[in-house]
Design a protein around this motif. Structure first.
Motif, PDB file in Angstrom:
ATOM      1  N   TRP A   6       0.946  -1.489   0.146  1.00  0.00           N
ATOM      2  CA  TRP A   6       0.045  -0.022   0.019  1.00  0.00           C
ATOM      3  C   TRP A   6       0.946   1.365   0.088  1.00  0.00           C
TER       4      TRP A   6
ATOM      5  N   GLU B  63       0.558   3.618   3.155  1.00  0.00           N
ATOM      6  CA  GLU B  63      -0.800   3.591   4.043  1.00  0.00           C
ATOM      7  C   GLU B  63      -0.841   2.401   5.004  1.00  0.00           C
ATOM      8  N   ARG B  64      -1.190   2.546   6.083  1.00  0.00           N
ATOM      9  CA  ARG B  64      -1.141   1.766   7.006  1.00  0.00           C
ATOM     10  C   ARG B  64       0.397   0.858   7.494  1.00  0.00           C
TER      11      ARG B  64
ATOM     12  N   ASN C 105       0.020   1.273  -3.901  1.00  0.00           N
ATOM     13  CA  ASN C 105      -1.520   1.350  -3.174  1.00  0.00           C
ATOM     14  C   ASN C 105      -2.786   1.023  -4.080  1.00  0.00           C
ATOM     15  N   VAL C 106      -3.367   0.439  -3.262  1.00  0.00           N
ATOM     16  CA  VAL C 106      -4.937   0.124  -4.097  1.00  0.00           C
ATOM     17  C   VAL C 106      -5.694   1.406  -4.237  1.00  0.00           C
ATOM     18  N   ASN C 107      -5.276   2.555  -3.196  1.00  0.00           N
ATOM     19  CA  ASN C 107      -5.956   3.827  -3.367  1.00  0.00           C
ATOM     20  C   ASN C 107      -4.836   4.373  -4.442  1.00  0.00           C
TER      21      ASN C 107
ATOM     22  N   GLU D 250     -14.845   3.264  -0.652  1.00  0.00           N
ATOM     23  CA  GLU D 250     -13.979   4.165   0.012  1.00  0.00           C
ATOM     24  C   GLU D 250     -13.612   5.358  -0.903  1.00  0.00           C
TER      25      GLU D 250
ATOM     26  N   ARG E 231     -11.030  -6.152  -6.261  1.00  0.00           N
ATOM     27  CA  ARG E 231     -11.288  -6.244  -4.850  1.00  0.00           C
ATOM     28  C   ARG E 231     -12.807  -6.342  -4.654  1.00  0.00           C
TER      29      ARG E 231
ATOM     30  N   PHE F  54     -13.808  -5.483  -1.582  1.00  0.00           N
ATOM     31  CA  PHE F  54     -13.809  -4.694  -0.300  1.00  0.00           C
ATOM     32  C   PHE F  54     -14.542  -3.475  -0.714  1.00  0.00           C
TER      33      PHE F  54
ATOM     34  N   LYS G 219     -11.128  -9.884   1.260  1.00  0.00           N
ATOM     35  CA  LYS G 219     -10.780  -9.993   2.645  1.00  0.00           C
ATOM     36  C   LYS G 219     -10.957 -11.255   3.528  1.00  0.00           C
TER      37      LYS G 219
ATOM     38  N   ASP H 155     -13.020  -5.449   8.136  1.00  0.00           N
ATOM     39  CA  ASP H 155     -11.950  -5.230   7.657  1.00  0.00           C
ATOM     40  C   ASP H 155     -10.488  -5.484   8.717  1.00  0.00           C
TER      41      ASP H 155
ATOM     42  N   TYR I 242      -4.696  -3.101  12.793  1.00  0.00           N
ATOM     43  CA  TYR I 242      -5.766  -3.264  14.073  1.00  0.00           C
ATOM     44  C   TYR I 242      -5.014  -4.461  15.081  1.00  0.00           C
TER      45      TYR I 242
ATOM     46  N   THR J 209      -4.339   7.369   6.637  1.00  0.00           N
ATOM     47  CA  THR J 209      -4.888   7.748   5.451  1.00  0.00           C
ATOM     48  C   THR J 209      -4.420   9.278   5.127  1.00  0.00           C
TER      49      THR J 209
HETATM   50  C1  GCV Z   1      -6.254   0.894   1.453  1.00  0.00           C
HETATM   51  C2  GCV Z   1      -9.139  -0.299   5.275  1.00  0.00           C
HETATM   52  C3  GCV Z   1      -8.049   0.786   5.593  1.00  0.00           C
HETATM   53  C4  GCV Z   1      -7.561   1.444   4.384  1.00  0.00           C
HETATM   54  C5  GCV Z   1      -7.377   0.702   3.339  1.00  0.00           C
HETATM   55  C6  GCV Z   1      -8.716   0.004   3.177  1.00  0.00           C
HETATM   56  C7  GCV Z   1      -8.622  -1.197   1.964  1.00  0.00           C
HETATM   57  O1  GCV Z   1     -10.202   0.651   5.277  1.00  0.00           O
HETATM   58  O2  GCV Z   1      -7.986   1.421   6.911  1.00  0.00           O
HETATM   59  O3  GCV Z   1      -6.467   2.263   4.763  1.00  0.00           O
HETATM   60  O4  GCV Z   1      -7.236   1.413   2.299  1.00  0.00           O
HETATM   61  O5  GCV Z   1      -8.872  -0.851   4.135  1.00  0.00           O
HETATM   62  O6  GCV Z   1      -8.297  -2.293   2.121  1.00  0.00           O
HETATM   63  O7  GCV Z   1      -8.884  -0.470   0.853  1.00  0.00           O
END
Ligand code: GCV
Length: 734
Positions: free
Chosen positions: A191, A199-200, A240-242, A323, A356, A358, A392, A397, A426, A733
């Motif tokens: 990510w 991220e994370r 990152n997936v974002n 998201e 994904r 998610f 996932k 999450d 987490y 984020t």
């Molecule tokens: C990449 C959760 C995380 C986000 C993450 C998202 C995802 O919400 O907090 O940081 O974003 O999962 O898996 O897309």
């Protein structure tokens, strides 16, 4: 033992002198206590420290001669690794040769690369490209260990297996090992943003140094590839997936190609996260609608461009309509429409799409845990053959504990790949010791019952349950620029466990912990036992002190650091804690039964029946599926409120026990690593206490119940915990 002799040859007697010399050298080193020089964790589990074994004599001679080709880049990498490992493990470099001419030889290769292996006639059927065999054999009269495979990459994996045997002090005698991966696509998802923010991420910056690429190929990339190959990981999604669409521009693709060049000899492909709206952002189109011919043509041309630079490019990972990310639903199209459009662009080149699942919508009033299933099950069978839907492990999450995701088993006509989180968003970031192997194992072994008992999640993702050819698993990487890669020494174990389970989802997390500990710290039983004990207790400790009994999503807002069970308000309800725990004066828990959100009905009938019934639901998931009164009787004989407080305290106690166990290892672990782990355990103990105190204070304010006898009152009023701020918390984020 398999024998290979040349026609007319008499098997020659063993070269006693050489064997004895090897024995002495190996035995002395095996028996010697390795010096505890300072270590910083960079070497990971590939330290190749001489193994200490109880009975060196049972281990036979070390390897005196290495017969390994170096014609292809993969062969050269294999040979380098073997020389490095064997020399470090025994203190003497084996003699290199083109053919086996000595006893105690190691012969590695394929039937195509080695005539001696071809003549052995080993059965390599069914091993595919990546499988291998390791056999003890007599080759031209010489005692030989053979690593053979159909393809160079299988040989590399076999070589790492052999090194693992040596590192963990296993005997090399009478080997007959046959291994092939159960899953095809075994990838890390980084990510990592293009500005190197992760991220994370809790271990520094992104390892991808975009500024210096492609001119400077940081040696860390090679070590990253070695580590991944050693556990069978065969791909990496670099960003990152974002996603930022810029990664698909020529400037970045040149850099991506350079990384691919480093990873290739280790059997790793590169993949990229693709931003669905890229045709607009970097292509100048007015739309990213997947049925628009210009959009389709743009992606086809982009795929052609990528493959001309990276012929073995793996494909795209996509987070769409989730998201705030763009996606096909922006144009009234489905996830299948979006995935298929990209799949069509990649198909001529052999690439895949990992799409994904998610997804959850802020406009949907339904339980967030139900939404992915609702969106994806109607699309079952509508995805192209080169699409994997990436799910996932649980429906919310990556919480410390979730039930398995109801999509597993519910889309029989679509290959689903697992997404685990290795980074511990987490589970206490990098300072808390939480070995995630048991979490992965729990999910993989969960029985979906979709085709009767034995329909495990592992069998869904390995394709055996529904007959899928394309299979995969992804782990959200915990790797960064920190010297020790993962931010903490023990977090390396989570990367390791992911890789081992990706190769074989039936492995036991305890066995993996033993293996990792032996390679990472020591083969000394006085180290292995307490360390494995700590690891195996650690995840449950985190569950206990962050919120047991199926509670979930109780962390601080945004940064996700520390407790925030009071979090409410904000842009959307399902980003708050109160949405998930639903505590009120009368009770606590999310009613997902048929009388509640009915999420239970997304599971196969036998599973749904268990989860729907408060008496049958495992207590570990009680409050995930049920809203129960504070005085609900628990199996321990306690009422729910008392049980909850008991578990919070138990979690803190478990951390205290881990600290004590670790401190007992002083002098048995090198000082550098021992000190850092000790310091992190001290942080963890403080923070476990903080989680416990803040959570007890909060839930007591709701339940109005007195603390059970002997439970200490939180030292501060609830307001104190609520007002704490953490501008330094990493990985949020942006
Ligand atoms: C990449 C959760 C995380 C986000 C993450 C998202 C995802 O919400 O907090 O940081 O974003 O999962 O898996 O897309």
């Amino acid at each position: 033992m398999l024998t290979l002799t040349h026609a007319g040859d008499d098997p020659r007697p063993p070269r006693i002198a050489r064997t004895v010399a090897a024995l002495v050298c190996w035995g002395v080193l095996l028996a010697a206590m390795p010096a505890l020089h300072a270590e910083d964790g960079y070497e990971l589990w590939l330290r190749y420290a001489p193994a200490v074994v109880a009975d060196p004599d049972s281990h036979g001679p070390g390897i005196a001669q290495l017969v390994a080709g170096s014609e292809s880049p993969v062969q050269a990498a294999t040979r380098r690794e073997l020389l490095r490992g064997l020399q470090a493990l025994s203190g003497v470099a084996p003699v290199g040769a083109d053919t086996v001419t000595e006893d105690a030889a190691l012969l590695v290769g394929t039937p195509a690369s080695s005539s001696q292996i071809a003549r052995l006639g080993l059965d390599l059927e069914g091993l595919g490209r990546e499988g291998y065999r390791i056999r003890s054999a007599i080759v031209d009269g010489h005692a030989t260990t053979v690593v053979a495979a159909n393809d160079d990459i299988g040989v590399l994996y076999g070589a790492f297996h052999l090194l693992r045997l040596l590192q963990t002090g296993q005997p090399l005698a009478d080997l007959d090992i046959r291994e092939a991966p159960r899953l095809q696509v075994r990838v890390l998802n980084h990510w990592d943003d293009l500005d190197r923010y992760v991220e994370r991420g809790y271990s520094g910056q992104s390892i991808w140094d975009w500024h210096r690429l492609p001119g400077w190929l940081d040696p860390r990339y090679t070590d990253y590839a070695r580590a991944n190959a050693s556990i069978g990981i065969n791909g990496a999604v670099l960003n990152n997936v974002n996603a930022n669409a810029d990664v698909l521009t020529p400037m970045y693709l040149e850099k991506v190609a350079a990384i691919a060049g480093v990873l290739r000899p280790y059997g790793m492909k590169v993949y990229l996260s693709a931003r669905f709206s890229a045709p607009m952002q970097i292509g100048g189109l007015a739309t990213a609608d997947p049925v628009d011919p210009a959009v389709q043509a743009w992606w086809r041309a982009k795929a052609d461009e990528i493959y001309s630079a990276i012929p073995d490019f793996g494909g795209f990972l996509v987070k769409a309509n989730s998201e705030g990310q763009p996606g096909p639903q922006d144009y009234g199209r489905s996830h299948a429409d979006g995935a298929n459009m990209l799949a069509d662009a990649l198909a001529p080149h052999g690439g895949i799409v990992m799409w994904r699942a998610f997804v959850y919508s802020d406009e949907e009033p339904v339980d967030r845990a139900r939404q992915a299933y609702n969106e994806f099950v109607p699309l079952d069978g509508r995805f192209r053959d080169n699409v994997l839907v990436q799910v996932k492990n649980g429906p919310i999450d990556f919480q410390p504990r979730e039930p398995f995701h109801p999509l597993f088993g519910a889309m029989p006509r679509t290959p689903l790949m697992m997404e685990f989180q290795i980074t511990k968003e987490y589970l206490g970031f990098s300072t808390h010791l939480a070995y995630t192997g048991p979490l992965y194992e729990e999910v993989l072994r969960a029985d979906t019952h979709v085709q009767g008992p034995g329909s495990s999640v592992a069998r869904v993702i390995d394709g055996s349950l529904h007959g899928h050819a394309l299979t995969g698993i992804a782990g959200v990487a915990n790797i960064g620029s920190d010297r020790n890669w993962s931010g903490s020494h023990f977090d390396q174990a989570n990367w390791y466990a992911f890789g081992r389970l990706a190769w074989n989802p039936e492995l036991s997390s305890r066995d993996i912990a033993v293996e990792w500990t032996r390679m990472t710290f020591s083969n000394d039983a006085a180290v292995v036992e307490p360390v494995v004990g700590m690891m195996m207790a650690s995840r449950e400790a985190v569950v206990d002190y962050t919120g047991a009994l199926g509670l979930h999503h109780l962390m601080g807002r945004g940064h996700h650091y520390g407790p925030g069970p009071w979090v409410d308000g904000g842009p959307r309800a399902d980003w708050t804690s109160v949405y998930f725990h639903r505590a009120d004066r009368n009770g606590i828990g999310f009613d997902r039964t048929r009388r509640g959100s009915d999420a239970v009905s997304q599971y196969a009938a036998p599973v749904a029946g268990v989860f729907d019934d408060v008496a049958q639901t495992p207590e570990e998931l009680l409050l995930w599926f049920h809203h129960v009164p504070w005085d609900h009787p628990m199996r321990s004989g306690r009422r729910l409120w008392d049980e909850l407080v008991f578990r919070y305290d138990r979690g803190v106690d478990a951390v205290r026990d881990m600290r004590a166990a670790w401190s007992g290892l002083d002098g048995r672990i090198d000082a550098g690593r021992h000190a850092q782990v000790a310091a992190f355990l001290a942080i963890q103990q403080d923070e476990a206490q903080w989680w416990r105190d803040a959570s007890v204070a909060y839930f007591q304010s709701i339940s109005g119940m007195p603390l059970p006898a002997g439970a200490a009152p939180p030292p501060h009023a609830l307001e104190h915990y609520k007002t704490l701020e953490f501008p330094h918390a990493p990985g949020d984020t942006k």
